[in-house]
Design an enzyme around this catalytic site. Structure first.
Site, short mmCIF file in Angstrom:
data_model
loop_
_atom_site.label_atom_id
_atom_site.label_comp_id
_atom_site.label_asym_id
_atom_site.label_seq_id
_atom_site.Cartn_x
_atom_site.Cartn_y
_atom_site.Cartn_z
N LEU A 161 49.23 -34.44 -17.79
CA LEU A 161 50.28 -35.05 -17.12
C LEU A 161 51.52 -34.18 -16.59
CD1 LEU A 161 52.14 -37.43 -16.37
CD2 LEU A 161 53.05 -37.58 -18.60
N TYR A 162 51.86 -33.22 -17.57
CA TYR A 162 52.89 -32.15 -16.83
C TYR A 162 52.16 -31.20 -15.70
CZ TYR A 162 55.23 -33.74 -21.42
OH TYR A 162 55.78 -34.60 -22.10
N ARG A 163 51.19 -30.86 -15.86
CA ARG A 163 50.59 -29.79 -14.75
C ARG A 163 50.37 -30.92 -13.54
NH1 ARG A 163 51.86 -25.01 -16.29
NH2 ARG A 163 50.22 -24.12 -17.56
#
Length: 196
Positions: A161-163
Site C-alpha cells: 500500500l505505502y509503495r
C-alpha cells in the site's frame, strides 16, 4: 467510498463493501480506544496486553498539534483506524527517526512533516481496500508538505500500500526499542500520488 477492490482467482472484481470510512475527532478515538487498541495488537501480531499498554500513549497523542484520525466502521463494529499528528522535536518517534537518519540528508524529512502514527485494519477485513481509504482520507488536505511512518520490514499488504502511493525509503532495518523486528521508515511528499 463504499466500493473497493477484492482479489479474485486471477482477476480483480469490483464489489460492495459494508464499511463506512469517516473522519474522527480526538474524542471519537478516545471513546473507542479499547477497540482500536485491540485492532492494533491483532494487526501487528502483538499480544493483547501490548495493545492495552499502548492505550495510554494513544490517548496522549490525541492532544498533539495537528492531530487527525480516520475510522472504518461496519455498522457499529470498528474494523480499522488511522491517526497521526505534526511531528516535532522532543516526541519519542521523531527523535528515534532523527537518530536513524543521523549523518544523512534524510533528516530533512522531519521538517514540516506529519507523523502517520497508526494505520491498522482487523486481519479479517484486510485485502478489501479499507487501509487505502483510511490512508487517503487521513492525509487529504494536510497542511504539512511530507508524511512519515514506520512499518515492519517485509512484503506485507501495508508495505505494498505505502509503495503504491509514493512512499520511499528514509531509513531501513531500524530497530525501535522494545520490538525485536526491523522496521523501515518511509516518507512521501504530499499530496499522495494516485493509485495506478
Amino acid at each position: 467510498m463504499d466500493r473497493d477492490w477484492e482479489d479474485g482467482d486471477s482477476d480483480m472484481r469490483l464489489r460492495r463493501s459494508p464499511v463506512s470510512i469517516q473522519r474522527w475527532e480526538p474524542q471519537d478515538l478516545l471513546n473507542h480506544l479499547d477497540e482500536a487498541m485491540s485492532i492494533y495488537a491483532k494487526a501487528m501480531g502483538y499480544p493483547a496486553e501490548t495493545g492495552r499498554a499502548h492505550a495510554g500513549f494513544t490517548a496522549t497523542h490525541t492532544a498533539r498539534r495537528g492531530f487527525r484520525a480516520t475510522a472504518a466502521l461496519a455498522g457499529d463494529e470498528l474494523t480499522g483506524f488511522g491517526y497521526g499528528y505534526t511531528t516535532a522535536p522532543g516526541q519519542w518517534w521523531h527523535d528515534q527517526v532523527l537518530q536513524a537518519t543521523a549523518g544523512s540528508d534524510s533528516s530533512e524529512w522531519l521538517v514540516d512533516s506529519f507523523e502517520l502514527c497508526e494505520l491498522h485494519v482487523l486481519p479479517a477485513w484486510q485485502g478489501r481496500g479499507i487501509g487505502r481509504q483510511l490512508l487517503t482520507l487521513l492525509l487529504q488536505d494536510l497542511p504539512e508538505r511530507r508524511v512519515l511512518l514506520s512499518t515492519p520490514e517485509g512484503d506485507t499488504r501495508a508495505w505494498r500500500l505505502y509503495r503504491s502511493t509514493g512512499f520511499v525509503d528514509v531509513a531501513r532495518h531500524y530497530y525501535f526499542p522494545g520490538d525485536s523486528r526491523p522496521f523501515a521508515i518511509l516518507g512521501a511528499t504530499l499530496p499522495l500520488r494516485a493509485h495506478a
